[in-house]
Design an enzyme around this catalytic site. Structure first.
Site, PDB file in Angstrom:
ATOM      1  N   GLY A 259       8.317  83.186 -28.733  1.00 46.75           N
ATOM      2  CA  GLY A 259       8.721  82.315 -29.843  1.00 46.75           C
ATOM      3  C   GLY A 259      10.016  82.791 -30.486  1.00 46.75           C
ATOM      4  N   GLU A 276       3.054  77.766 -30.962  1.00 44.67           N
ATOM      5  CA  GLU A 276       1.679  78.287 -31.003  1.00 44.67           C
ATOM      6  C   GLU A 276       1.743  79.691 -30.409  1.00 44.67           C
ATOM      7  OE1 GLU A 276      -1.009  76.840 -32.214  1.00 44.67           O
ATOM      8  OE2 GLU A 276      -0.440  74.740 -32.421  1.00 44.67           O
ATOM      9  N   CYS A 310      -5.904  83.622 -27.756  1.00 49.46           N
ATOM     10  CA  CYS A 310      -5.054  83.785 -28.943  1.00 49.46           C
ATOM     11  C   CYS A 310      -5.932  83.977 -30.168  1.00 49.46           C
ATOM     12  CB  CYS A 310      -4.144  82.589 -29.117  1.00 49.46           C
ATOM     13  SG  CYS A 310      -5.019  81.030 -29.108  1.00 49.46           S
TER      14      CYS A 310
HETATM   15  P1  NAD Z   1       4.147  84.730 -22.610  1.00 50.19           P
HETATM   16  O1  NAD Z   1       4.860  84.663 -23.910  1.00 50.19           O
HETATM   17  O2  NAD Z   1       4.418  85.862 -21.716  1.00 50.19           O
HETATM   18  O3  NAD Z   1       4.439  83.385 -21.754  1.00 50.19           O
HETATM   19  C1  NAD Z   1       4.082  82.116 -22.247  1.00 50.19           C
HETATM   20  C2  NAD Z   1       4.959  81.056 -21.602  1.00 50.19           C
HETATM   21  O4  NAD Z   1       6.277  81.162 -22.129  1.00 50.19           O
HETATM   22  C3  NAD Z   1       5.103  81.180 -20.080  1.00 50.19           C
HETATM   23  O5  NAD Z   1       5.071  79.885 -19.522  1.00 50.19           O
HETATM   24  C4  NAD Z   1       6.473  81.823 -19.928  1.00 50.19           C
HETATM   25  O6  NAD Z   1       7.087  81.534 -18.697  1.00 50.19           O
HETATM   26  C5  NAD Z   1       7.230  81.212 -21.077  1.00 50.19           C
HETATM   27  N1  NAD Z   1       8.366  82.002 -21.590  1.00 50.19           N
HETATM   28  C6  NAD Z   1       8.381  83.328 -21.822  1.00 50.19           C
HETATM   29  N2  NAD Z   1       9.575  83.687 -22.361  1.00 50.19           N
HETATM   30  C7  NAD Z   1      10.316  82.561 -22.474  1.00 50.19           C
HETATM   31  C8  NAD Z   1      11.639  82.272 -22.948  1.00 50.19           C
HETATM   32  N3  NAD Z   1      12.442  83.233 -23.416  1.00 50.19           N
HETATM   33  N4  NAD Z   1      12.074  80.992 -22.914  1.00 50.19           N
HETATM   34  C9  NAD Z   1      11.279  80.006 -22.466  1.00 50.19           C
HETATM   35  N5  NAD Z   1      10.024  80.215 -21.982  1.00 50.19           N
HETATM   36  C10 NAD Z   1       9.548  81.475 -21.993  1.00 50.19           C
HETATM   37  O7  NAD Z   1       2.555  84.654 -22.958  1.00 50.19           O
HETATM   38  P2  NAD Z   1       1.306  84.839 -21.991  1.00 50.19           P
HETATM   39  O8  NAD Z   1       1.160  86.279 -21.641  1.00 50.19           O
HETATM   40  O9  NAD Z   1       1.299  83.816 -20.924  1.00 50.19           O
HETATM   41  O10 NAD Z   1       0.125  84.434 -23.002  1.00 50.19           O
HETATM   42  C11 NAD Z   1      -0.430  85.297 -23.947  1.00 50.19           C
HETATM   43  C12 NAD Z   1       0.189  85.080 -25.320  1.00 50.19           C
HETATM   44  O11 NAD Z   1       0.103  83.697 -25.699  1.00 50.19           O
HETATM   45  C13 NAD Z   1      -0.561  85.830 -26.406  1.00 50.19           C
HETATM   46  O12 NAD Z   1       0.361  86.348 -27.316  1.00 50.19           O
HETATM   47  C14 NAD Z   1      -1.423  84.753 -27.055  1.00 50.19           C
HETATM   48  O13 NAD Z   1      -1.816  85.041 -28.376  1.00 50.19           O
HETATM   49  C15 NAD Z   1      -0.507  83.574 -26.981  1.00 50.19           C
HETATM   50  N6  NAD Z   1      -1.238  82.308 -27.038  1.00 50.19           N
HETATM   51  C16 NAD Z   1      -1.161  81.597 -28.194  1.00 50.19           C
HETATM   52  C17 NAD Z   1      -1.888  80.434 -28.311  1.00 50.19           C
HETATM   53  C18 NAD Z   1      -1.876  79.653 -29.597  1.00 50.19           C
HETATM   54  O14 NAD Z   1      -2.327  78.514 -29.586  1.00 50.19           O
HETATM   55  N7  NAD Z   1      -1.394  80.202 -30.698  1.00 50.19           N
HETATM   56  C19 NAD Z   1      -2.663  79.961 -27.241  1.00 50.19           C
HETATM   57  C20 NAD Z   1      -2.687  80.717 -26.062  1.00 50.19           C
HETATM   58  C21 NAD Z   1      -1.967  81.897 -25.974  1.00 50.19           C
END
Ligand code: NAD
Length: 532
Positions: A259, A276, A310
């Site tokens: 994010g 999220e 999450c």
């Molecule tokens: P991650 O941040 O590694 O990846 C999530 C997605 O973002 C992937 O599709 C990835 O390719 C993409 N991504 C990563 N960096 C990016 C960038 N710089 N620009 C654009 N896209 C990018 O997360 P993860 O390991 O897949 O999931 C776990 C995390 O997600 C935990 O922190 C969890 O709390 C969170 N999560 C939050 C919710 C919610 O609703 N708040 C739901 C599920 C998971």
């Protein structure tokens, strides 16, 4: 409608995923010829199952040219779809929901294979998709605006809501398909197109979902080609969605680190964001709590999905009078909970997603120990799976209970693994202060039979999270409510309630049906008759 952007190179026919992919229609869409923008070669995307650590498929990543084509096609589809009456748009979502119902077992099992969550949770994820479709179908006949009192005579003022454009969805590995459906079901009835970049760790479930969507679209008929597309790959494709001027809203689910990269970049082009992000969820256990119920709720919230939700419960703040009993009963649960093949009956905790996740867990436990915390569990566990002994590349762990006196730095971070930090408290005010003293603000609970304590927790001076519960755990939200959190969780809201408004643009309309032209705020601006 075709999906021109992916090509399957290999799914081992011996693997359990093979018949599932055939059944769900993935092989058929992958067998279609690649689009004109397809390059001769793009990087390979190996798909692992965390159950054994083995590679079960190799996909070709979507190239940037293919992704741009898909986004532009989605925009063209949007120009048609926005004029289709919402209840007819709802019909597409209804039929998609029917496809999900028919294939829930197969899709749920595929989710289990890709993410390692237990079968019941894999199925639960598909049920969540079905539920949001049902919600969205109802919504398609209830999209509404309001009429507002005008200060001017013979005037009517109203708010109308219109489709927005192409909605980009970036999703995380742990809910590889439900998160897309929360967004897509609403976005589609609101008149938008959807381009999805699923997690690079779970592309097969995404492809299967897309195949079921294509089936529904073919049954309904009249759905513009390219209305929904899937891009396979990692950060590079995510960034492409962030930067594309065709993406009107980007819904991004993942870590707070993601994010932090996405939000300012999107803001540079004034793109709309629905974020999220990570959570660090806590529950307060008060002296009057029903401890049997509390224990069951804590176990599901802290251990479910092997601590990889999450909304996973990560901090338990227990009144000192019941702390010894609570910790002793928790230790019993943590020692005996079955860690194993998520497909096996009786397993409650499956594997971690990968080696990185295991390393992060071990580092967090080590940091806690170095601050004097007492750690129970956390060690790697050897597991025999239905196929064979899970190899070195599979990471099963005994969940960890960590007793801490206060919130040392590691407690304030989200470690995406089954670690539950347990802290004692004396006064409820102190417990609420501890609860809110983290940078994330997703989900929270209080366990009490005292009405004053419950209401205080839910009040303006209570939990600062987007979700606050009484006598249930932090995870497992229903789709009817708005889902999301505050602070570093990103502020976005998805799913139920009025979350649909984010997928539409609002217009304020004022209509003069009289013969005079009174100006707002009583401003006088009279021109001479005949002037101009
Ligand atoms: P991650 O941040 O590694 O990846 C999530 C997605 O973002 C992937 O599709 C990835 O390719 C993409 N991504 C990563 N960096 C990016 C960038 N710089 N620009 C654009 N896209 C990018 O997360 P993860 O390991 O897949 O999931 C776990 C995390 O997600 C935990 O922190 C969890 O709390 C969170 N999560 C939050 C919710 C919610 O609703 N708040 C739901 C599920 C998971």
């Amino acid at each position: 409608m075709t999906n021109p952007v992916v090509l399957l190179d290999q799914v081992s026919p011996q693997d359990e995923a093979h018949p599932l992919l055939a059944r769900l229609g993935v092989e058929q869409i992958l067998a279609q010829p690649a689009g004109s923008a397809a390059p001769s070669s793009t990087p390979e995307l190996p798909v692992h199952t965390p159950i054994t650590g083995q590679v079960i498929a190799r996909l070709r990543e979507t190239s940037e040219a293919e992704a741009s084509d898909a986004i532009e096609a989605a925009h063209r589809a949007f120009l048609v779809w926005r004029s289709v009456p919402p209840p007819r748009r709802g019909e597409l979502v209804r039929v998609f929901g029917e496809e999900l119902r028919a294939e829930a077992a197969a899709l749920g099992r595929l989710v289990t294979l890709e993410t390692g969550k237990i079968l019941s949770e894999g199925l639960g994820e598909v049920q969540e998709m079905i539920d949001i479709c049902t919600f969205a179908v109802g919504l398609s006949r209830q999209l509404e605006g309001r009429t507002i009192a005008s200060e001017r005579a013979d005037h009517r003022m109203m708010e109308t809501w219109h489709p927005l454009g192409v909605v980009g969805v970036i999703s995380a590995f742990n809910f590889p398909v439900a998160v897309w459906s929360w967004n897509a079901a609403l976005a589609l009835v609101c008149g938008n197109a959807v381009v999805w970049k699923p997690s690079e760790k779970a592309p097969l479930s995404a492809l299967a979902t897309h195949a079921l969507f294509l089936r529904a679209a073919a049954k309904v008929g009249g759905v513009p080609p390219g209305l929904c597309a899937v891009l396979l790959g990692g950060v590079r494709l995510g960034e492409l969605l962030v930067d594309s001027p065709w993406i009107s809203l980007l819904s991004a689910t993942g870590s707070t680190a993601m994010g932090r990269a996405v939000a300012p970049r999107l803001a540079r082009r004034f793109g709309r964001a629905l974020l999220e992000l990570g959570g660090n969820n806590a529950a307060i256990v008060c002296p009057s709590a029903d401890l049997d119920l509390t224990l069951r709720a804590v176990a599901f919230a802290a251990l479910g999905t092997a601590g990889q939700r999450c909304t996973t419960l990560r901090r338990l703040i227990v009144h000192q009078s019941i702390y010894p009993e609570m910790i002793q009963r928790l230790k019993q649960v943590y020692r005996s909970v079955v860690v194993g093949d998520p497909r096996a009956a009786g397993t409650l905790v499956g594997p971690l997603i990968d080696q990185r996740s295991y390393a992060a867990m071990q580092a967090a436990l080590q940091e806690a120990r170095s601050h004097g915390a007492q750690v129970t569990g956390g060690e790697r566990v050897a597991v025999a799976t239905a196929d064979a002994e899970a190899g070195n590349a599979a990471f099963y762990v005994r969940p960890a209970l960590v007793e801490v006196a206060d919130q040392i730095p590691v407690v304030k971070r989200e470690t995406f693994a089954p670690i539950l930090y347990v802290l004692p408290y004396r006064e409820l005010e102190e417990a609420i202060a501890l609860h809110n003293d983290v940078s994330q603000g997703l989900s929270s609970s209080i366990f009490t039979l005292n009405m004053r304590e419950a209401e205080q927790f839910l009040s303006a001076s209570g939990s600062d999270c987007g979700i606050a519960n009484v006598n249930i755990g932090t995870s497992g939200a229903e789709i009817g409510g708005a889902f999301g959190g505050e602070k570093e969780t990103g502020g976005g809201r998805e799913s139920g309630s009025d979350a649909w408004k984010q997928y539409m643009r609002r217009a304020t309309n004022t209509i003069n049906y009289g013969t005079r032209l009174p100006l707002a705020q009583g401003v006088s601006f009279e021109i001479e008759p005949g002037q101009g």
